[in-house]
Scaffold this active site. Structure first.
Site: not given
Ligand SMILES: Cc1cc2nc3c(=O)[nH]c(=O)nc-3n(C[C@H](O)[C@H](O)[C@H](O)COP(=O)(O)OP(=O)(O)OC[C@H]3O[C@@H](n4cnc5c(N)ncnc54)[C@H](O)[C@@H]3O)c2cc1C
Length: 321
Positions: A109, A197-198, A173, A143-144, A297, A194
């Site tokens: 990140k 959805k976001g 995303q 990562d976004m 999560r 990758r």
């Protein structure tokens, strides 16, 4: 950084799938749930606090035919020294991957590498990381994060590719309205992407809010990426999207794509994909800074209310003893 609340006290930083009433109520009070409870219920999503935990987790995934991408948890940093420490941790991760012969790469990140502190610092740490990975035959996935990071992230990615670095990929995303345009702008790079959805909460002006529209956008983005010749990592646990994606990759060689899932989520479905001959990579986060990731999560877990209620009760009973 703790999760942000809206005026009604609801968690606002992360996009959540449709939850039942009770789950929504629990999601709204998640920041008030004791950290010890959050830690316990989110344990399946995180390898553990140390690199050795990640090594063991990845070795056991590799043993059943799943590869991994290792993430050093640490997005909520405040100083350049913390960003440098995270970058150094990735050096240790690469050394462990090599020493143990693991089938794994890394995910990073950019806020953890100081994106919000100093873009130039972030660029130099990221470039060093990608070069280190390249020297070891490994790969770095960027990562976004939330929408305020997208322009800088894409610009840094383009700059790295401009310096001849190929062993680096990004995340796009499908909830962002700009993503199809981003895919067409990135086309000349044939980027490794990758697609997900976001997860961050974004306003309706820039992001689709309806889950069916986000799904449709996911499929359109996947088609555009495949058409552009990109290698796509299809990152979803959504059965509908898995079906749509499987149909679209059916005629492709297996190296042209992979599926990705998060540690602790739909593991049996991931095993089925492996058994059917698809490459499947599991996102394996580890580290001391587990709280933010755990909240994300838990908010996506359809059974969250029950899980939290059970763990809170167990804690109360434990105290009563
Ligand atoms: C490998 C990987 C990397 C990712 N990287 C990024 C990133 O860089 N940036 C970003 O914004 N987002 C990232 N995400 C998160 C992603 O954007 C979604 O928020 C997340 O994957 C949930 O969306 P879904 O497509 O799985 O659909 P959902 O509709 O959320 O989930 C589908 C089904 O999966 C199961 N499920 C999903 N999550 C859980 C959970 N936590 N616990 C239990 N069951 C669950 C449920 O059965 C649910 O009904 C990543 C996801 C994956 C898999």
């Amino acid at each position: 950084m703790p999760a942000e609340l809206d005026p009604a006290g609801r968690v606002q930083r992360y996009n959540r799938p449709a939850l039942g009433l009770f789950d929504r109520a629990v999601a709204s009070v998640l920041p008030a749930v004791p950290r010890s409870v959050v830690k316990r219920v989110s344990a399946p999503y995180i390898a553990g606090p140390t690199l050795d935990d990640a090594r063991r987790t990845v070795a056991s995934l590799n043993a059943v035919g799943k590869c991994a991408t290792i993430d050093v948890l640490g997005e909520e940093i405040h100083t350049a020294a913390e960003a440098q420490a995270i970058a150094a941790s990735y050096g240790d991760v690469f050394a462990a991957i090599g020493a143990d012969g693991l089938d794994a790469n890394v995910s990073v990140k950019l806020t953890g590498l100081g994106l919000k502190l100093d873009v130039e610092l972030c660029r130099s740490l990221l470039e060093a990381l990608v070069r280190d990975a390249g020297a070891r035959g490994s790969f770095v996935r960027i990562d976004m994060e939330d929408a305020s990071s997208v322009d800088d992230t894409l610009a840094l990615y383009r700059a790295l590719r401009g310096s001849g670095l190929e062993n680096v990929g990004i995340v796009l995303q499908s909830y962002l309205k700009r993503t199809l345009a981003d895919i067409s702008e990135l086309r000349d790079l044939r980027p490794s992407v990758r697609l997900c959805k976001g997860i961050y909460v974004e306003p309706g002006a820039i992001a689709f809010q309806d889950s069916e529209v986000i799904r449709r956008s996911f499929v359109s983005c996947l088609e555009a990426l495949l058409e552009a010749g990109s290698r796509v990592a299809i990152a979803t646990h959504d059965e509908h999207l898995l079906g749509e994606s499987l149909r679209r990759v059916a005629a492709l060689p297996k190296e042209a794509y992979e599926f990705q899932m998060l540690l602790g989520v739909r593991e049996a479905r991931a095993s089925e994909l492996v058994a059917a001959g698809h490459a499947l990579r599991v996102y394996v986060p580890f580290g001391q800074r587990w709280y933010e990731y755990s909240l994300r999560r838990l908010q996506e877990n359809p059974q969250m209310a029950g899980v939290i209620a059970k763990a809170t009760l167990a804690r109360a009973v434990g105290r009563g003893r």
